[in-house]
Design an enzyme around this catalytic site. Structure first.
Site, PDB file in Angstrom:
ATOM      1  N   CYS A  55      56.844 -23.360  81.577  1.00  0.00           N
ATOM      2  CA  CYS A  55      55.769 -24.141  81.582  1.00  0.00           C
ATOM      3  C   CYS A  55      54.304 -23.241  81.845  1.00  0.00           C
ATOM      4  O   CYS A  55      54.356 -22.533  82.929  1.00  0.00           O
ATOM      5  CB  CYS A  55      55.765 -25.174  82.802  1.00  0.00           C
ATOM      6  SG  CYS A  55      54.450 -26.167  83.231  1.00  0.00           S
ATOM      7  N   TYR A  87      48.320 -30.284  72.762  1.00  0.00           N
ATOM      8  CA  TYR A  87      49.585 -30.216  73.813  1.00  0.00           C
ATOM      9  C   TYR A  87      50.348 -31.368  73.402  1.00  0.00           C
ATOM     10  O   TYR A  87      51.819 -30.901  73.195  1.00  0.00           O
ATOM     11  CB  TYR A  87      48.899 -30.315  75.098  1.00  0.00           C
ATOM     12  CG  TYR A  87      49.996 -30.388  76.212  1.00  0.00           C
ATOM     13  CD1 TYR A  87      50.921 -29.362  76.466  1.00  0.00           C
ATOM     14  CD2 TYR A  87      50.371 -31.649  76.737  1.00  0.00           C
ATOM     15  CE1 TYR A  87      51.750 -29.389  77.354  1.00  0.00           C
ATOM     16  CE2 TYR A  87      51.255 -31.754  77.824  1.00  0.00           C
ATOM     17  CZ  TYR A  87      51.845 -30.464  77.996  1.00  0.00           C
ATOM     18  OH  TYR A  87      52.806 -30.689  79.157  1.00  0.00           O
ATOM     19  N   GLU A  99      54.701 -22.464  74.534  1.00  0.00           N
ATOM     20  CA  GLU A  99      53.594 -22.440  75.644  1.00  0.00           C
ATOM     21  C   GLU A  99      53.584 -21.219  76.142  1.00  0.00           C
ATOM     22  O   GLU A  99      54.625 -20.456  76.635  1.00  0.00           O
ATOM     23  CB  GLU A  99      53.956 -23.458  76.791  1.00  0.00           C
ATOM     24  CG  GLU A  99      53.996 -25.069  76.531  1.00  0.00           C
ATOM     25  CD  GLU A  99      53.875 -25.829  77.702  1.00  0.00           C
ATOM     26  OE1 GLU A  99      53.565 -25.192  78.844  1.00  0.00           O
ATOM     27  OE2 GLU A  99      54.233 -26.892  77.552  1.00  0.00           O
ATOM     28  N   ASP A 134      62.742 -27.939  82.608  1.00  0.00           N
ATOM     29  CA  ASP A 134      62.084 -28.054  81.265  1.00  0.00           C
ATOM     30  C   ASP A 134      62.877 -27.580  79.976  1.00  0.00           C
ATOM     31  O   ASP A 134      63.094 -26.427  79.816  1.00  0.00           O
ATOM     32  CB  ASP A 134      60.754 -27.039  81.581  1.00  0.00           C
ATOM     33  CG  ASP A 134      59.864 -27.574  82.577  1.00  0.00           C
ATOM     34  OD1 ASP A 134      59.814 -28.800  82.740  1.00  0.00           O
ATOM     35  OD2 ASP A 134      59.250 -26.891  83.019  1.00  0.00           O
ATOM     36  N   TYR A 139      59.412 -24.002  75.799  1.00  0.00           N
ATOM     37  CA  TYR A 139      59.688 -23.296  76.879  1.00  0.00           C
ATOM     38  C   TYR A 139      60.703 -22.100  76.769  1.00  0.00           C
ATOM     39  O   TYR A 139      61.178 -21.472  77.797  1.00  0.00           O
ATOM     40  CB  TYR A 139      60.296 -24.343  77.821  1.00  0.00           C
ATOM     41  CG  TYR A 139      59.729 -25.627  78.105  1.00  0.00           C
ATOM     42  CD1 TYR A 139      58.244 -25.424  78.886  1.00  0.00           C
ATOM     43  CD2 TYR A 139      60.073 -26.697  77.866  1.00  0.00           C
ATOM     44  CE1 TYR A 139      57.733 -26.576  79.061  1.00  0.00           C
ATOM     45  CE2 TYR A 139      59.277 -27.934  78.253  1.00  0.00           C
ATOM     46  CZ  TYR A 139      58.130 -27.774  78.767  1.00  0.00           C
ATOM     47  OH  TYR A 139      57.337 -28.896  79.011  1.00  0.00           O
ATOM     48  N   CYS A 202      54.745 -26.978  89.025  1.00  0.00           N
ATOM     49  CA  CYS A 202      55.095 -25.695  88.512  1.00  0.00           C
ATOM     50  C   CYS A 202      56.509 -25.506  88.638  1.00  0.00           C
ATOM     51  O   CYS A 202      57.274 -25.189  89.579  1.00  0.00           O
ATOM     52  CB  CYS A 202      54.442 -24.584  89.680  1.00  0.00           C
ATOM     53  SG  CYS A 202      54.763 -22.954  89.264  1.00  0.00           S
ATOM     54  N   CYS A 211      63.239  -6.105  87.523  1.00  0.00           N
ATOM     55  CA  CYS A 211      63.442  -5.454  86.255  1.00  0.00           C
ATOM     56  C   CYS A 211      63.182  -4.045  86.447  1.00  0.00           C
ATOM     57  O   CYS A 211      62.143  -3.594  86.961  1.00  0.00           O
ATOM     58  CB  CYS A 211      62.305  -5.911  85.413  1.00  0.00           C
ATOM     59  SG  CYS A 211      62.129  -5.440  84.087  1.00  0.00           S
TER      60      CYS A 211
END
Length: 219
Positions: A55, A87, A99, A134, A139, A202, A211
């Site tokens: 998102c 959208y 997105e 989502d 996504y 969110c 990472c």
């Protein structure tokens, strides 16, 4: 986000995609947080990259909150077929677009590898066409590059992070890496959404795995 428009997480072909429109959608002129121009001009020597990690309301904030080196961020659509989509069209699953967040940064202050470290650590790049609750093609995890050097860095970091995730029992990374064909700015109300609506939705969450920036990747 807008679950009523959600379709099966299957990429449409170019022939099946919505037709879109010839003209860009209206959007904000300046960044709500730092006041810099969304569409430029950008400073000499700045670099751009486009990233999809779920998102875009929450993911954009991850980049504008970096302590230094980011000139501007903007949300939009990329990776699909439909020109200048809305959208609602993207959420229908019939554009092929993701997105995404445009990040414009100073590589002398914030190296690309550090931008991509933020990218990888702030979502789960093993989930395919979803992030958490989502679900949908918009996504998916994606890195949309501007040149071969960016692609090489992204590929090296995907491999390094994939190895780190595998040690922790995660499946293979599904992040797509491909040249950016076009970036379409999203509608104005989406830009810096969580700065305008601090309690807004969110759905962003990472794996908890660091990472590595190391062998073959300049930090």
């Amino acid at each position: 986000m807008l679950q009523m428009f959600r379709k099966r997480p299957v990429m449409p072909s170019a022939a099946d995609a919505l037709p879109g429109r010839p003209d860009p959608l209206p959007t904000a002129e300046t960044h709500f947080v730092n006041g810099n121009p969304l569409k430029g001009p950008y400073p000499d020597g700045s670099e751009r990259i486009v990233l999809g990690l779920g998102c875009f309301w929450g993911t954009e904030r991850k980049f504008w909150q970096l302590p230094e080196g980011v000139f501007v961020t903007a949300v939009g659509y990329a990776g699909g077929h439909t020109p200048n989509p809305t959208y609602e069209e993207v959420c229908s699953g019939l554009t092929g677009h993701n997105e995404v967040v445009l990040v414009v940064f100073d590589p002398g202050v914030l190296p690309l590898a550090s931008v991509l470290k933020t990218f990888f650590e702030n979502h789960d790049p093993t989930q395919g066409m979803r992030q958490g609750n989502d679900v949908g093609t918009q996504y998916r995890s994606g890195i949309y590059t501007l040149d071969e050097a960016q692609a090489a860095t992204a590929q090296a970091m995907r491999e390094a992070y994939g190895e780190a995730l595998a040690v922790r029992g995660f499946p293979a990374i599904s992040t797509e890496i491909k040249p950016l064909d076009a970036f379409y700015f999203a509608e104005g109300y989406h830009q810096q959404y969580l700065a305008k609506n601090p309690s807004g939705y969110c759905g962003v969450g990472g794996t908890g795995v660091t990472c590595p920036i190391g062998t073959g990747v300049a930090a």
